[in-house]
Design a protein around this motif. Structure first.
Motif, mmCIF file in Angstrom:
data_model
loop_
_atom_site.group_PDB
_atom_site.id
_atom_site.type_symbol
_atom_site.label_atom_id
_atom_site.label_comp_id
_atom_site.label_asym_id
_atom_site.label_seq_id
_atom_site.Cartn_x
_atom_site.Cartn_y
_atom_site.Cartn_z
ATOM 1 N N HIS A 260 -18.051 10.527 12.096
ATOM 2 C CA HIS A 260 -18.882 10.075 12.942
ATOM 3 C C HIS A 260 -18.698 10.362 14.386
ATOM 4 C CE1 HIS A 260 -20.173 6.785 15.821
ATOM 5 N NE2 HIS A 260 -18.925 6.341 15.682
ATOM 6 N N HIS B 140 -26.141 6.213 12.248
ATOM 7 C CA HIS B 140 -25.092 5.338 12.539
ATOM 8 C C HIS B 140 -25.469 4.489 13.827
ATOM 9 C CE1 HIS B 140 -20.459 4.918 13.115
ATOM 10 N NE2 HIS B 140 -21.165 4.086 14.285
ATOM 11 N N ASP C 98 -25.422 5.884 17.342
ATOM 12 C CA ASP C 98 -24.357 5.115 17.885
ATOM 13 C C ASP C 98 -24.937 4.014 18.754
ATOM 14 O OD1 ASP C 98 -21.708 4.062 17.421
ATOM 15 O OD2 ASP C 98 -20.808 5.384 18.714
ATOM 16 N N GLU D 55 -17.280 1.281 10.176
ATOM 17 C CA GLU D 55 -16.506 2.374 10.534
ATOM 18 C C GLU D 55 -14.878 2.277 10.474
ATOM 19 O OE1 GLU D 55 -17.162 3.301 14.659
ATOM 20 O OE2 GLU D 55 -18.872 1.714 14.418
ATOM 21 N N HIS E 297 -25.872 0.250 15.646
ATOM 22 C CA HIS E 297 -25.444 -1.315 15.641
ATOM 23 C C HIS E 297 -26.590 -2.102 16.100
ATOM 24 C CE1 HIS E 297 -21.478 0.449 15.070
ATOM 25 N NE2 HIS E 297 -21.635 1.394 15.970
HETATM 26 ZN ZN LIG Z 1 -20.153 2.916 15.702
#
Ligand SMILES: [Zn+2]
Length: 267
Positions: free
Chosen positions: A162, A5, A211, A101, A7
């Protein structure tokens, strides 16, 4: 190990994306799942996946943006069908391995709760229709989300909870229903109860995640997170489980492959 996970499309990485990805590879990251949270970030995730063989993508509308899909009473909007069609066509890309998500966020409540429920339900239908797993974002809404899934039906391909922050009952629910727990930086924080929940779950249910750019593990708190820091999370999870780092790496990597790519031998 796999960052399940991240970004990388975020502006926090602008101009440094290549070095961030290189540092992660050098630290032993073999795959990245770049997670979308609206139409634009979903398209950006796909672009990253097209440019890098070790990056996979998800597409979805975050609960913060649920108001794009439904009003404050949970009713669909005139543009809902069009947004869902765009999402479906993005999801058809061969490097998209999950819907997400998506979920419920009652901590920030950036969209009305009935809209969040409606957006979640509509996107779960797309996941079922396209036979894809789901990456769930759940914050301060654990019992509500799990009860909702029990009521409307578990997505057939399951998925990841998550940034897991549920309790023992949530771990048991995940175990019973075949979901994985996404464990990231917070497991390294002082006073975190996550290590006992990780121990309760066992390595068979865990996938690692950063994350990034958010939630950096100790000793990087207060800084921008990046995938290379996943080794610190892996080490803490290994301690919690009483296993070697290498075993946690191998088992969480196998879990990821089993969920998204059809088995431990499909790399
Ligand atoms: Zn996220």
């Amino acid at each position: 190990m796999i960052d399940s996970h991240v970004h990388l499309n975020r502006h926090e990485f602008q101009g440094q994306q290549d070095e961030v990805i290189s540092r992660a590879r050098a630290a032993g990251i073999t795959k990245f799942l770049n997670v979308g949270y609206d139409l634009q970030s979903s398209a950006e995730s796909i672009a990253l996946a097209e440019a890098n063989t070790d990056i996979l993508a998800t597409v979805g509308i975050h609960p913060h943006d649920a108001a794009l899909l439904a009003d404050e009473e949970g009713q669909i909007l005139t543009e809902t069908a069009q947004v869902l069609d765009q999402l479906r066509s993005l999801a058809a890309h061969p490097k998209v391995v999950a819907i997400g998500e998506i979920g419920l966020d009652f901590f920030r409540d950036l969209s009305p709760r009935p809209a969040q429920y409606a957006a979640l339900k509509m996107q779960l239908e797309i996941a079922t229709e396209l036979d894809l797993p789901v990456v769930f974002h759940i914050r301060d809404a654990w019992s509500e989300t799990l009860a909702f899934l029990d009521e409307i039906g578990i997505p057939p391909r399951r998925g990841i909870l998550h940034s897991f922050s549920g309790d023992e009952a949530s771990v048991e629910w995940a175990q019973k229903n075949g979901f994985f727990l996404g464990i990231g930086g917070p497991v390294t924080y002082k006073n975190s109860k996550l290590d006992s929940l990780v121990a309760l779950a066992g390595a068979e249910m865990i996938v690692l995640e950063t994350d990034a750019p958010w939630l950096p593990p100790v000793p990087f708190r207060g800084q921008r997170n990046e995938s290379a820091y996943l080794v610190h999370t892996c080490a803490r999870v290994a301690t919690a489980l009483g296993l070697d780092v290498e075993d946690v790496d191998r088992m969480t990597t196998d879990n990821f492959h089993r969920l998204f790519l059809g088995g431990p031998f499909d790399t």
